[in-house]
Write a protein that holds these residues in place. Structure first.
Motif, PDB file in Angstrom:
ATOM      1  N   LEU A  58       0.850  -1.196   0.000  1.00 21.39           N
ATOM      2  CA  LEU A  58       0.000   0.000   0.000  1.00 21.39           C
ATOM      3  C   LEU A  58       0.881   1.240   0.000  1.00 21.39           C
ATOM      4  CD1 LEU A  58      -2.968  -0.493   2.526  1.00 21.39           C
ATOM      5  CD2 LEU A  58      -3.138  -0.086   0.073  1.00 21.39           C
ATOM      6  N   TYR A  59       0.495   2.226  -0.828  1.00 23.73           N
ATOM      7  CA  TYR A  59       1.231   3.488  -0.912  1.00 23.73           C
ATOM      8  C   TYR A  59       0.251   4.652  -0.811  1.00 23.73           C
ATOM      9  CZ  TYR A  59       4.894   0.521  -2.916  1.00 23.73           C
ATOM     10  OH  TYR A  59       5.831  -0.472  -3.129  1.00 23.73           O
ATOM     11  N   ASP A  60       0.722   5.780  -0.263  1.00 26.15           N
ATOM     12  CA  ASP A  60      -0.111   6.973  -0.299  1.00 26.15           C
ATOM     13  C   ASP A  60       0.170   7.745  -1.582  1.00 26.15           C
ATOM     14  OD1 ASP A  60       2.248   8.474   0.036  1.00 26.15           O
ATOM     15  OD2 ASP A  60       1.884   8.888   2.152  1.00 26.15           O
ATOM     16  N   GLN A  61      -0.434   8.911  -1.703  1.00 25.82           N
ATOM     17  CA  GLN A  61      -0.332   9.652  -2.957  1.00 25.82           C
ATOM     18  C   GLN A  61       1.044  10.277  -3.178  1.00 25.82           C
ATOM     19  OE1 GLN A  61      -3.678  12.085  -4.022  1.00 25.82           O
ATOM     20  NE2 GLN A  61      -5.138  10.781  -2.944  1.00 25.82           N
ATOM     21  N   LYS A  62       1.905  10.238  -2.150  1.00 30.64           N
ATOM     22  CA  LYS A  62       3.285  10.690  -2.311  1.00 30.64           C
ATOM     23  C   LYS A  62       4.246   9.522  -2.466  1.00 30.64           C
ATOM     24  CE  LYS A  62       2.630  15.017   0.220  1.00 30.64           C
ATOM     25  NZ  LYS A  62       3.095  15.870   1.364  1.00 30.64           N
ATOM     26  N   LEU A  63       3.708   8.338  -2.688  1.00 28.53           N
ATOM     27  CA  LEU A  63       4.455   7.102  -2.892  1.00 28.53           C
ATOM     28  C   LEU A  63       5.193   6.674  -1.620  1.00 28.53           C
ATOM     29  CD1 LEU A  63       4.653   5.167  -5.312  1.00 28.53           C
ATOM     30  CD2 LEU A  63       6.842   6.180  -5.878  1.00 28.53           C
ATOM     31  N   GLN A  64       4.673   7.083  -0.488  1.00 28.83           N
ATOM     32  CA  GLN A  64       5.198   6.623   0.784  1.00 28.83           C
ATOM     33  C   GLN A  64       4.544   5.288   1.149  1.00 28.83           C
ATOM     34  OE1 GLN A  64       7.782   8.384   2.413  1.00 28.83           O
ATOM     35  NE2 GLN A  64       7.659   9.390   0.411  1.00 28.83           N
ATOM     36  N   ILE A  65       5.319   4.377   1.712  1.00 30.99           N
ATOM     37  CA  ILE A  65       4.808   3.045   2.015  1.00 30.99           C
ATOM     38  C   ILE A  65       3.885   3.083   3.230  1.00 30.99           C
ATOM     39  CG2 ILE A  65       5.442   0.722   2.784  1.00 30.99           C
ATOM     40  CD1 ILE A  65       8.022   0.996   1.204  1.00 30.99           C
ATOM     41  N   VAL A  66       2.684   2.547   3.047  1.00 32.39           N
ATOM     42  CA  VAL A  66       1.716   2.380   4.137  1.00 32.39           C
ATOM     43  C   VAL A  66       1.719   0.923   4.610  1.00 32.39           C
ATOM     44  CG1 VAL A  66      -0.722   2.569   4.794  1.00 32.39           C
ATOM     45  CG2 VAL A  66       0.297   4.265   3.239  1.00 32.39           C
ATOM     46  N   LEU A  67       1.791   0.007   3.659  1.00 35.20           N
ATOM     47  CA  LEU A  67       1.951  -1.421   3.934  1.00 35.20           C
ATOM     48  C   LEU A  67       3.132  -1.905   3.112  1.00 35.20           C
ATOM     49  CD1 LEU A  67       0.947  -4.214   5.045  1.00 35.20           C
ATOM     50  CD2 LEU A  67      -0.434  -4.390   2.938  1.00 35.20           C
ATOM     51  N   ALA A  68       4.143  -2.450   3.780  1.00 30.85           N
ATOM     52  CA  ALA A  68       5.347  -2.891   3.087  1.00 30.85           C
ATOM     53  C   ALA A  68       5.037  -4.048   2.140  1.00 30.85           C
ATOM     54  CB  ALA A  68       6.399  -3.321   4.099  1.00 30.85           C
ATOM     55  N   PRO A  69       5.790  -4.169   1.041  1.00 31.12           N
ATOM     56  CA  PRO A  69       5.585  -5.266   0.093  1.00 31.12           C
ATOM     57  C   PRO A  69       5.562  -6.622   0.792  1.00 31.12           C
ATOM     58  CG  PRO A  69       7.113  -3.681  -0.829  1.00 31.12           C
ATOM     59  CD  PRO A  69       6.858  -3.251   0.586  1.00 31.12           C
ATOM     60  N   CYS A  70       4.596  -7.448   0.397  1.00 35.43           N
ATOM     61  CA  CYS A  70       4.430  -8.750   1.038  1.00 35.43           C
ATOM     62  C   CYS A  70       3.692  -9.690   0.086  1.00 35.43           C
ATOM     63  CB  CYS A  70       3.654  -8.621   2.344  1.00 35.43           C
ATOM     64  SG  CYS A  70       1.968  -7.971   2.136  1.00 35.43           S
TER      65      CYS A  70
ATOM     66  N   SER B 202      23.257  -7.650  -4.890  1.00 34.28           N
ATOM     67  CA  SER B 202      21.868  -7.417  -5.296  1.00 34.28           C
ATOM     68  C   SER B 202      21.218  -8.700  -5.802  1.00 34.28           C
ATOM     69  CB  SER B 202      21.807  -6.355  -6.397  1.00 34.28           C
ATOM     70  OG  SER B 202      22.193  -5.104  -5.893  1.00 34.28           O
ATOM     71  N   GLU B 203      20.017  -8.951  -5.329  1.00 39.41           N
ATOM     72  CA  GLU B 203      19.221 -10.090  -5.757  1.00 39.41           C
ATOM     73  C   GLU B 203      17.800  -9.636  -6.008  1.00 39.41           C
ATOM     74  OE1 GLU B 203      20.008 -13.171  -6.414  1.00 39.41           O
ATOM     75  OE2 GLU B 203      22.126 -13.104  -5.809  1.00 39.41           O
ATOM     76  N   PRO B 204      17.047 -10.368  -6.816  1.00 40.49           N
ATOM     77  CA  PRO B 204      15.641 -10.027  -6.993  1.00 40.49           C
ATOM     78  C   PRO B 204      14.875 -10.123  -5.677  1.00 40.49           C
ATOM     79  CG  PRO B 204      16.370 -11.555  -8.696  1.00 40.49           C
ATOM     80  CD  PRO B 204      17.466 -11.494  -7.675  1.00 40.49           C
ATOM     81  N   LEU B 205      13.811  -9.346  -5.567  1.00 43.42           N
ATOM     82  CA  LEU B 205      12.923  -9.405  -4.412  1.00 43.42           C
ATOM     83  C   LEU B 205      11.818 -10.415  -4.727  1.00 43.42           C
ATOM     84  CD1 LEU B 205      11.942  -8.304  -1.660  1.00 43.42           C
ATOM     85  CD2 LEU B 205      10.673  -6.555  -2.941  1.00 43.42           C
ATOM     86  N   TYR B 206      11.961 -11.636  -4.206  1.00 42.31           N
ATOM     87  CA  TYR B 206      11.011 -12.698  -4.534  1.00 42.31           C
ATOM     88  C   TYR B 206       9.769 -12.656  -3.651  1.00 42.31           C
ATOM     89  CZ  TYR B 206      14.895 -14.753  -7.160  1.00 42.31           C
ATOM     90  OH  TYR B 206      15.913 -14.966  -8.053  1.00 42.31           O
ATOM     91  N   LEU B 207       9.925 -12.370  -2.380  1.00 48.31           N
ATOM     92  CA  LEU B 207       8.869 -12.365  -1.365  1.00 48.31           C
ATOM     93  C   LEU B 207       8.344 -13.751  -1.022  1.00 48.31           C
ATOM     94  CD1 LEU B 207       6.672  -9.195  -2.050  1.00 48.31           C
ATOM     95  CD2 LEU B 207       8.526  -9.487  -0.413  1.00 48.31           C
ATOM     96  N   LYS B 208       8.570 -14.729  -1.873  1.00 54.33           N
ATOM     97  CA  LYS B 208       8.238 -16.120  -1.572  1.00 54.33           C
ATOM     98  C   LYS B 208       9.180 -16.994  -2.376  1.00 54.33           C
ATOM     99  CE  LYS B 208       4.518 -17.976  -3.353  1.00 54.33           C
ATOM    100  NZ  LYS B 208       3.120 -18.272  -3.717  1.00 54.33           N
ATOM    101  N   GLU B 209       9.163 -18.283  -2.088  1.00 53.09           N
ATOM    102  CA  GLU B 209      10.188 -19.164  -2.643  1.00 53.09           C
ATOM    103  C   GLU B 209      10.146 -19.251  -4.154  1.00 53.09           C
ATOM    104  OE1 GLU B 209      11.734 -23.799  -2.195  1.00 53.09           O
ATOM    105  OE2 GLU B 209      10.269 -22.959  -0.812  1.00 53.09           O
ATOM    106  N   PHE B 210       8.960 -19.355  -4.745  1.00 51.56           N
ATOM    107  CA  PHE B 210       8.905 -19.523  -6.192  1.00 51.56           C
ATOM    108  C   PHE B 210       7.579 -19.039  -6.734  1.00 51.56           C
ATOM    109  CE2 PHE B 210      10.143 -21.129 -10.234  1.00 51.56           C
ATOM    110  CZ  PHE B 210       8.992 -21.587 -10.836  1.00 51.56           C
ATOM    111  N   PHE B 211       7.650 -18.312  -7.825  1.00 50.58           N
ATOM    112  CA  PHE B 211       6.464 -17.888  -8.567  1.00 50.58           C
ATOM    113  C   PHE B 211       6.841 -17.749 -10.016  1.00 50.58           C
ATOM    114  CE2 PHE B 211       4.339 -14.146 -10.521  1.00 50.58           C
ATOM    115  CZ  PHE B 211       3.102 -14.701 -10.690  1.00 50.58           C
TER     116      PHE B 211
END
Length: 229
Positions: free
Chosen positions: A134-146, A214-223
């Protein structure tokens, strides 16, 4: 001043662009996620030629780092890091969800949305799961990527106080269970301009990724976008 090659192979449509100070000079895209690997290198060569830019003139390489397709992320990150090593240029790593949100915020300037609207990109992660934030209108994080398994109570707290614009390929699942009147569903194009602007800002701030780690941000094992599920 910055001249940046932007690579986004994280989701179903791949975008490659070259931009000067955040303004796109030329871009190409690929709509077949199974062909991102074979598309990327020839696309970079033709793109730079069409933009009348030599590869050595580039100031940096920007990569859409995920989350998204495992294969697409590996292809994009490996290519970006390889170019940075060969050219001795900095790597700029940008969240794919942030790029999508920036695209939506850009589009919203042309649309009537409530002033407190939050922005929620959703990338399909199979079954009832999505990659989201979730982001606000200034692109600030409200809910972190998950990675989130959706049910009727998802985003309940956020929707109590705010309208939320949901967009991205993953919203079809959410629309099937969400009955909240504060939820807004609209298509949003993942445009090259959004990534170019973000990359230019990071370049100006010297916000560079560690090339070695640097590595990709997977967030889970495989997709994988090509999954049938």
């Amino acid at each position: 001043m910055s001249l940046i090659l932007n690579i986004d192979t994280a989701i179903d449509i791949a975008h490659i662009s070259v931009a000067k100070d955040g303004e796109v000079l030329a871009e190409v895209s690929n709509t077949d996620p199974k062909a991102h690997g074979s598309f990327l290198q020839p696309a970079i060569q033709s793109l730079l030629k069409n933009a009348c830019v030599t590869i050595h003139e580039l100031d940096a390489i920007a990569i859409s780092a995920g989350p998204g397709s495992y294969t697409g992320l590996r292809v994009g990150m490996a290519s970006a890091k390889g170019l940075c090593y060969a050219l001795n240029k900095p790597l700029i790593s940008i969240s794919t969800l942030e790029i999508l949100a920036s695209s939506a915020i850009w589009d919203s300037r042309q649309q009537a949305l409530p002033p407190s609207t939050l922005f929620c990109p959703m990338i399909d992660a199979r079954r009832m799961e999505v990659f989201t934030a979730l982001y606000d209108q200034k692109l600030q994080i409200v809910l972190a990527p998950c990675a989130m398994v959706l049910d009727e109570n998802s985003f309940a707290n956020g929707l109590l106080k705010n309208h939320i614009l949901f967009f991205g390929k993953g919203i079809k699942k959410w629309q099937s269970v969400c009955q909240n009147p504060n939820a807004i569903f609209r298509p949003v194009s993942n445009n090259s301009l959004a990534m170019s602007k973000l990359a230019a800002q990071k370049f100006e701030q010297k916000d560079f990724a560690n090339l070695y780690y640097s590595e990709p941000l997977y967030l889970k094992e495989f997709f994988d976008n090509n999954s049938k599920n």
